[in-house]
Design a protein around this motif. Structure first.
Motif, mmCIF file in Angstrom:
data_model
loop_
_atom_site.group_PDB
_atom_site.id
_atom_site.type_symbol
_atom_site.label_atom_id
_atom_site.label_comp_id
_atom_site.label_asym_id
_atom_site.label_seq_id
_atom_site.Cartn_x
_atom_site.Cartn_y
_atom_site.Cartn_z
ATOM 1 N N LYS A 112 0.834 -1.202 0.000
ATOM 2 C CA LYS A 112 0.000 0.000 0.000
ATOM 3 C C LYS A 112 0.873 1.258 0.000
ATOM 4 C CE LYS A 112 -4.181 -1.681 2.270
ATOM 5 N NZ LYS A 112 -5.017 -1.570 3.488
ATOM 6 N N ARG A 113 1.959 1.228 0.774
ATOM 7 C CA ARG A 113 2.836 2.400 0.853
ATOM 8 C C ARG A 113 3.481 2.708 -0.491
ATOM 9 N NH1 ARG A 113 4.041 0.319 5.895
ATOM 10 N NH2 ARG A 113 6.006 -0.598 5.207
ATOM 11 N N GLU A 116 0.952 4.255 -2.756
ATOM 12 C CA GLU A 116 0.784 5.667 -2.399
ATOM 13 C C GLU A 116 1.979 6.494 -2.884
ATOM 14 O OE1 GLU A 116 0.293 5.455 1.835
ATOM 15 O OE2 GLU A 116 -1.701 4.553 1.657
ATOM 16 N N GLU A 120 1.785 9.608 -5.284
ATOM 17 C CA GLU A 120 2.223 10.917 -4.772
ATOM 18 C C GLU A 120 3.154 11.639 -5.748
ATOM 19 O OE1 GLU A 120 3.827 10.006 -0.929
ATOM 20 O OE2 GLU A 120 1.830 9.875 -0.022
ATOM 21 N N ARG A 127 -4.393 11.879 -9.813
ATOM 22 C CA ARG A 127 -4.169 10.492 -9.365
ATOM 23 C C ARG A 127 -5.267 9.543 -9.818
ATOM 24 N NH1 ARG A 127 -1.947 12.326 -3.434
ATOM 25 N NH2 ARG A 127 -0.168 13.491 -4.297
#
Length: 149
Positions: A112-113, A116, A120, A127
């Motif tokens: 998930k990170r 993201e 970002e 997005r």
């Protein structure tokens, strides 16, 4: 003689480069042992336990020979179990083992990170658009030939 392509405007090149960035992030922050494709297979089995290899291949957009090798490897590593379908003995049904479920749980936060992190790199208002565009490109081979939707 034809001019060369401007690679910074060539979609195929950009998709390949984006995949390289994703793979590098995956290797550094998620796992050096489990690939993002294996993660996708484990995740699909979490969402739909007891599916066969053909269905798993469809859910992960991997070809049958790749999914066959992957399932064999994940089974050998103790992450996936196989059982004969009682209704159709030709089919083998797949499930996560407890170890496979624990592994998946440990990988999800880092996956998930990096998702993201990739998003970002774009302005917030782009997005959703970028994800939608990638989803359309990724599903092109799902549509009948010549159908651009």
């Amino acid at each position: 003689m034809a001019n060369g392509l401007e690679l910074h405007n060539y979609v195929g090149h950009l998709i390949r480069r984006a995949e390289q960035v994703h793979t590098g992030l995956w290797f550094r922050h998620v796992s050096r042992d489990i690939t993002s494709q294996q993660f996708a297979a484990l995740n699909a089995l979490r969402q739909e336990p007891g599916i066969d290899q053909r269905t798993l291949a469809h859910h992960t957009s991997l070809d049958r020979s790749t999914i066959n090798q992957m399932v064999r490897r994940l089974t050998d590593q103790g992450h996936v179990s196989q059982a004969r379908d009682e209704d159709d003995r030709r089919r083998t049904l797949l499930c996560l083992t407890d170890e496979g479920a624990e592994l998946l749980d440990s990988l999800i936060p880092a996956a998930k990170r990096i998702n993201e992190q990739l998003l970002e790199s774009l302005p917030e208002n782009e997005r959703g658009l970028a994800t939608g565009i990638l989803r359309k490109i990724a599903s092109m081979d799902d549509a009948p030939l010549g159908d651009t939707g």
